[in-house]
Design a protein around this motif. Sequence first.
Motif, mmCIF file in Angstrom:
data_model
loop_
_atom_site.group_PDB
_atom_site.id
_atom_site.type_symbol
_atom_site.label_atom_id
_atom_site.label_comp_id
_atom_site.label_asym_id
_atom_site.label_seq_id
_atom_site.Cartn_x
_atom_site.Cartn_y
_atom_site.Cartn_z
ATOM 1 N N LYS A 88 -1.912 -1.279 -9.088
ATOM 2 C CA LYS A 88 -1.413 -1.747 -10.031
ATOM 3 C C LYS A 88 -1.596 -3.007 -10.311
ATOM 4 N N HIS A 122 1.013 -1.145 -0.250
ATOM 5 C CA HIS A 122 -0.174 -0.116 -0.324
ATOM 6 C C HIS A 122 0.914 1.339 -0.053
ATOM 7 N N VAL A 123 0.706 2.254 -0.848
ATOM 8 C CA VAL A 123 1.138 3.564 -0.361
ATOM 9 C C VAL A 123 0.093 4.760 -0.302
ATOM 10 N N TYR A 125 -1.989 -1.382 -4.460
ATOM 11 C CA TYR A 125 -3.375 -0.108 -3.105
ATOM 12 C C TYR A 125 -2.479 1.319 -3.277
ATOM 13 N N LEU A 126 -2.849 2.262 -4.463
ATOM 14 C CA LEU A 126 -2.589 3.503 -3.764
ATOM 15 C C LEU A 126 -3.969 3.984 -3.315
ATOM 16 N N HIS A 127 -3.789 5.111 -2.159
ATOM 17 C CA HIS A 127 -5.365 5.760 -1.321
ATOM 18 C C HIS A 127 -4.357 6.481 -1.304
ATOM 19 N N MET A 128 -5.444 8.205 -2.163
ATOM 20 C CA MET A 128 -4.665 9.657 -1.823
ATOM 21 C C MET A 128 -6.135 10.534 -2.366
ATOM 22 N N CYS A 175 -2.771 8.463 -13.803
ATOM 23 C CA CYS A 175 -2.611 6.978 -13.492
ATOM 24 C C CYS A 175 -2.842 6.448 -14.544
ATOM 25 N N ILE A 203 2.242 10.456 -7.960
ATOM 26 C CA ILE A 203 1.282 9.752 -8.486
ATOM 27 C C ILE A 203 2.464 8.552 -9.067
ATOM 28 N N ALA A 223 4.854 7.086 -6.177
ATOM 29 C CA ALA A 223 3.727 5.702 -6.153
ATOM 30 C C ALA A 223 3.753 5.112 -6.917
ATOM 31 N N LEU A 250 4.853 0.421 -5.457
ATOM 32 C CA LEU A 250 3.964 -0.114 -5.158
ATOM 33 C C LEU A 250 4.166 -1.396 -6.063
#
Length: 260
Positions: free
Chosen positions: A210, A117-118, A164-167, A181, A152, A155, A159
């Motif tokens: 990703k 996770h990022v 997963y990226l959550h921002m 993205c 992004i 990130a 990954l």
Amino acid sequence: MSIFADADLTCNEFLGGRVRLYQPVKGYRAGVDPVLLAAAVPARAGDHVLELGCGAGQALLCLAARVPGLRLTGVELQVAYADLARRNGALNGQDVDVIEADLAQLPVSLRQMQFAHVIANPPYYRAGGHSPAQDAGRRVALGEETPLQDWIAVAAKRLAPRGYLHMIQRADRLPDMLVACAGRLGSLEVLPLAPRQGRAAELVILRARKEGRAEFRLHAPLILHKGARHERDGESYQEEVADVLRQGAALPWPGEKRPA
């Protein structure tokens, strides 16, 4: 920036006292946004989590309070806030590896790592898009110096496959996030955060994966407060939002079962 003296700090409680955080009296002070960000992350024990721009560590520590057994790494540009993140990790019994670095110049050791996770709560305002704060900490935290697309891009590189990226970001920055993205992350989901029923969303949480291939999903807004307007002193959060902020509950995405 020099390290904060104890007299320049307050110690504040989050998640109903489950997390304590040293913050500067004058400077950037975290609010509910990092708490909501942390609650949206479906991390599991053993996952390695990276926060870009970790500040004093609020999001990482709120996530760790909900999900024991995480490995925590933060990147922070400002030396004084990196020091606070380390102190706050120790204060909460969490081992947080905080790396002082610019996102554009991450150390080789970090560039060789991958994360499940990022998470990130980047500055909300474009360069020149708001009145600059006199305090350097607030100025860097609120005003964009590194382009959002670079956050992004970094990130995505860090990954692990299927990570997963959550921002969390201002709603008017959503087009920038979606463009950034493209070609890097997929399975995009957006959860708008509206202050009250009938009000436009002011913030959004972006979830991206990703190697994700699912179709884009724009969810109905999460309404933060009860009622159409603020009518009395005190808090008026919706029950599920209050559970997140005061009890450390997970923030369920639409269509997902609420974790026990």
